[in-house]
Write a protein that holds these residues in place. Sequence first.
Motif: not given
Lengths: 435, 435
Positions: A83, A136, A290, A292-293, A301, A347, A350-352, A357-358, A397-398, B144, B147, B149, B152-156, B159, B176
């Motif tokens: 979204x 991953x 990478x 993640x956010x 960019x 993935x 999107x995450x939070x 993520x990977x 998921x992937x 991250x 970020x 939460x 929406x968990x961030x795995x960075x 891992x 994983x």
Amino acid sequence: MAGFTRRQFLVGAGSLAGVQLLAPIVTRSGGAVGAADIDPATDSRRRLVVIFLPGGNDGLNTVIPRADVAGAPRRSVYQKVRPNIGYSAGSTKALDRPADHAHELGLNSKLDTLYRLYKDDRVAIVQGVDYPNHNYSHFASQTIWQSGEPDRGPDSGWLGRHLDRAGIAPGELRAVGIGTALPLMLTGARQQGSEIQSLPATHFVDGSSAAAAARHAALTRFATHPADQPVRRLAGQRALEAVTLSGDLAAVPPPKTTTGLAAGLLTARRLLESRLGVEAVFVPQQANYDTHVTQKSQHEKVLNELDNALEAFYFGTLGGQSTGDRAMAAGLASRTLVLIISEFGRRIGENGGAGTDHGAAAPVFLIGPPPGTSTPTLQPGLHGDHPDMGTTTLPADNLLRTTDMRAVYQAVLQGWLGDPDPLYNGVGALPGLFA
Amino acid sequence: MGASLATVEDVSRLFARVAFGATPVDVAQWVGHPYDEVVEHLLSVPAQPPTDLVGGALSDAPSGDPSLAQRSWLEVMRTTQYPLLERMTLLWHGHFATAVAFDGSPTIDDLLRQNATIRRHAMGNFRALLAAMTVDPAMLYWLNGAENTSKKPNENYAREFFELFTLGRSPQVHNEQDVREAARLLTGWTVTGTGAAQFVPARHDAGSKTVLGRRIDNGGPQEYWSLVDLVVGHPVAPRFIASKLVAGLAYVPASTDLLAAPDPLVAAVADALTRSNWDIRTALRVLLLSNDFRYGPPRHVRPPVDLVVAGCKALGITAQDSRTTQALGPMGQLPFQPPNVGGWPVGPAWLSATTMLARYDWGHLLFSASRDHLSVAPPARDLEGWAHQLGMADLSPNTRSALDAYLASRPNAQSEELQEGVLSLLLASPDWMVA
């Protein structure tokens, strides 16, 4: 004496007053030092530039679903799980060659040059590329994309093994990595490429006066450090390699553009244009994928930097403005293939942090010669199948592999470099990529 | 064994590996003392590092300027009376590699606060260091965690917590699912406007998690300690951390499976970590007193930061001079700017031809920095004097003959030219780079 080159080395060393001749000299290529004087205007050998996008490029925001297609509600799933970071269909550049149109995919709008090349029938996009037993981890997965061998230890790279089979002629600088260390991809069991950070950084700060030449001659003598101290011996051999590289590249003019991936790609072009017999160049982008956010701005960019670099590489311009570097000559363009890879995609959802993520599978890009200028040549357009994205009620998921990484590499080795790879028994070349 | 008297070779090797090189004063002070007494001297660091170390030179660095912060830390390394503490701070900085963001967070001020945290634990307890890094503000930004939460968990971070910071991948013991569960466990941490870590209960996933087969119930702001304790309790963790210490300070161990076939020294250092409940100083004592460390062919490739600081130290030049960072860029090791979360290379990976050019160039930069007080520099032809000044016990026959040939090839040169030549050649020599 201006300096040492692979060609001049033995002559130069022997002419130093009062110094015993150096023997045996072992260069990093493992071969004898000698003469490379290969005229790029007449040399018919095909060349390969591998661009690496570090960090894991988000394939789904690079090649974007524009609409659902029969049996695959990709656009609906995409909108649901992305979204904040998703693109509207209208903002993408439609992949609308006749054979591709029904797939309802579009390129990220930052990829102007890539799209221009696509419209010129020069771009192939292989969908859903990954390898078995996906890893991953950045580092593990990068190693696998470099080695081309998911099942074996990282002892050599897929182009390094090509160097083993093809050999490196005396004096040739057949493969070069741009960076501070030699990439695994260019490391074979017997042969290796060389690495440079840039052309200007491959010259000694003290120039080439007689005083400097005497010092550089001394550096080459470190290579004969005794074998019972192997790490020190390696350091000494690298000192010799530094001197020979500096000599080899003395006559190669650096590009006018000095920053970003454009500098790396223009350096690759200068190497391909030289008389050193360069066949393959590995160019990693420094900026990171990478995401993640806050993915959207960061991803745009880095894609923009990639696209600008392609523009400079092929057309000698940046945003349509002259860089001071020329467009690629037609002869070289007819013999050069660009391969763009990353260690994984991301993935689906999107995450939070408005990032991803990977992930696993992602598209691979290849850019070939202008149509009609090369045989065999790259077959443009979409290849392979788009990975399943699930349904809106149950999104995947992937993205899972539909094409094996090794099938792409095998196709490049066989179809472009003319080199069958016996190590890939059982994994055939991706059909139809070259014809 | 440790009671035997330290030779010039012992002091030279020990200080080159862990103390930014031996000055003539160090050699005069420690040769002839019991070896274990020299080691104990280096290990003797106050429980609380002196505040002027972290509150003086480093905090004086003007806010927001990475290069001044870099040079300030280099100067601390050069002048400190606790060089091993700085060497370990650098090692852990590479282990928990965090890079400054030039257009966002972490800022250089976040990095300097992280640096102080690392220094506080650098020779203390690894478990405490790991816990501190897990909720360190710079790290929360960098990987991250800020970020991450419940929604929406961030795995960075999760891992890399397993792969890079505690367990590694040989053998692969986490999967994983462990990454995803650990990411949930670490939700809720963020960074306040003043740069402090903060736990926000509403962002934390209060459900139970299962990591490495063990259930962890909600522990709120203390829950990350459960993860730290669980992971450091795994038998591969001490082996992995021990392998980092051995690789960083002695040699790169050959073993590929830390549980099935560990390098003997790695196993011994790991046992020391386990027995002492993760006391880093205890592990270092075992490492530095071991026969594998003290004897055998030279095989520790000194990282660029060490070589630059050691060069300044040997010639009495301040590391605040901008030529230090000018040299470290092309050598590939600027503090606070590791290339990625995997940190810098170790061992022979540093020995590339292109960084060799930079190491040689550094000799010229250092010479130009020392022109004003060359009284400390020996006459060009006094090679023993140069070796002594640079903390080398002697010169290997091959290096000596290369230098002799160089001097013979410039019979009529000015002494300053020859001094510059000898210095730049020695700083690019196998003897200097590999201790």
